[in-house]
Design an enzyme around this catalytic site. Structure first.
Site, PDB file in Angstrom:
ATOM      1  N   LEU A 196      -9.948  -8.196 -12.021  1.00  0.00           N
ATOM      2  CA  LEU A 196     -11.647  -7.962 -12.207  1.00  0.00           C
ATOM      3  C   LEU A 196     -12.344  -8.501 -13.304  1.00  0.00           C
ATOM      4  CD1 LEU A 196     -11.261  -4.270 -11.508  1.00  0.00           C
ATOM      5  CD2 LEU A 196     -11.960  -5.790  -9.850  1.00  0.00           C
ATOM      6  N   GLY A 212       0.756  -1.170   0.029  1.00  0.00           N
ATOM      7  CA  GLY A 212      -0.146  -0.022  -0.094  1.00  0.00           C
ATOM      8  C   GLY A 212       0.878   1.217   0.127  1.00  0.00           C
ATOM      9  N   HIS A 260       1.191  -0.194 -13.338  1.00  0.00           N
ATOM     10  CA  HIS A 260       2.064  -1.449 -13.506  1.00  0.00           C
ATOM     11  C   HIS A 260       3.609  -1.257 -13.584  1.00  0.00           C
ATOM     12  CE1 HIS A 260       2.439  -5.388 -15.178  1.00  0.00           C
ATOM     13  NE2 HIS A 260       3.314  -5.026 -15.929  1.00  0.00           N
ATOM     14  N   MET A 317      -4.181  -7.519  -6.532  1.00  0.00           N
ATOM     15  CA  MET A 317      -3.650  -8.580  -7.262  1.00  0.00           C
ATOM     16  C   MET A 317      -4.622  -9.527  -7.606  1.00  0.00           C
ATOM     17  SD  MET A 317      -0.535  -7.868  -7.383  1.00  0.00           S
ATOM     18  CE  MET A 317       0.314  -9.237  -8.046  1.00  0.00           C
ATOM     19  N   ASN A 370      -5.172   1.743 -13.746  1.00  0.00           N
ATOM     20  CA  ASN A 370      -4.157   0.617 -12.793  1.00  0.00           C
ATOM     21  C   ASN A 370      -2.823   1.273 -12.978  1.00  0.00           C
ATOM     22  OD1 ASN A 370      -3.097  -1.732 -11.781  1.00  0.00           O
ATOM     23  ND2 ASN A 370      -2.729  -2.594 -13.735  1.00  0.00           N
TER      24      ASN A 370
HETATM   25  C1  GRF Z   1       3.327  -1.407  -7.516  1.00  0.00           C
HETATM   26  O1  GRF Z   1       4.606  -1.759  -7.818  1.00  0.00           O
HETATM   27  C2  GRF Z   1       2.216  -1.585  -8.610  1.00  0.00           C
HETATM   28  O2  GRF Z   1       3.064  -1.054  -9.829  1.00  0.00           O
HETATM   29  C3  GRF Z   1       1.861  -2.933  -8.659  1.00  0.00           C
HETATM   30  O3  GRF Z   1       2.038  -3.342  -7.534  1.00  0.00           O
HETATM   31  C4  GRF Z   1       2.701  -2.457  -6.573  1.00  0.00           C
HETATM   32  C5  GRF Z   1       2.140  -2.040  -5.482  1.00  0.00           C
HETATM   33  O4  GRF Z   1       2.934  -1.575  -4.488  1.00  0.00           O
HETATM   34  N1  GRF Z   1       0.582  -3.170  -9.438  1.00  0.00           N
HETATM   35  P1  GRF Z   1       2.092  -0.832  -3.139  1.00  0.00           P
HETATM   36  O5  GRF Z   1       1.464  -2.041  -2.301  1.00  0.00           O
HETATM   37  O6  GRF Z   1       1.515   0.342  -3.419  1.00  0.00           O
HETATM   38  O7  GRF Z   1       3.788  -0.864  -2.315  1.00  0.00           O
END
Ligand code: GRF
Length: 185
Positions: free
Chosen positions: A91, A14, A107, A88, A105
């Protein structure tokens, strides 16, 4: 400023959520985070929601049921924007269609390269010269929606999975908020 009712979905640490909460608390940032959705009751990221008193909702592990309840909740709270910040779970097409509003999103690669998981390992295996992050609209194809923006850095010979993750995430904290502003302006 009119702030858009927003919901943030997380599964893990988060740290992107934290940055978004801090920005949203500022006067000039165009979202109001109404609540956080999480599919993992042990996610460390929930601590950020607690710390800044953002309501959170941990959903059921049954995907269909969870999504149906969520759709009702999103409607009741008049949520107009969903930000996936390390969520993770994929949807469903039904959810994306029924929600019918913007879902964004983040990535950790330069899309369209390296969709899906294990992006840092893929970057190293392919000896990429540069990598970074992408913020994109969510559609029914995994990591395949329209790109809003990307940020990159050059890979160093000494980089490993951990260092790539660290460098990518520090770009993500800026990229996500910039993308939100870009979409809402
Ligand atoms: C991030 O690196 C994002 O790109 C991927 O998940 C990670 C989440 O990190 N989808 P966090 O939970 O915000 O620290």
């Amino acid at each position: 400023m009119v702030k858009i009712n927003t919901c943030i979905f997380i599964s893990g640490r988060g740290t992107n959520l934290k940055k978004l909460i801090l920005n949203a608390n500022g006067y000039n940032f165009p979202i109001k985070i109404k609540f956080v959705v999480c599919n993992n009751k042990n996610a460390p990221g929930l601590e950020f929601a607690k710390k800044w008193s953002v309501p959170y909702y941990i959903h059921n592990s049954n995907k269909n049921l969870a999504e149906s309840k969520l759709l009702i909740k999103l409607k009741n709270h008049k949520i107009n924007l969903i930000l996936l910040a390390g969520y993770m779970r994929i949807l469903s097409r039904r959810f994306i269609r029924m929600y019918g509003k913007t879902i964004i999103n983040i990535h950790p690669s330069l899309l369209p390269k390296f969709k899906g998981l294990d992006t840092f390992k893929k970057v190293l295996d392919k000896k990429e010269k540069k990598t970074g992050c992408t913020v994109h609209h969510v559609n029914e194809k995994i990591d395949g929606g329209k790109i809003i923006l990307k940020k990159f850095f050059y890979v160093d010979k000494k980089d490993n999975i951990e260092s790539l993750k660290k460098k990518t995430q520090s770009l993500e904290y800026k990229a996500f908020s910039e993308a939100v502003i870009k979409v809402l302006k």
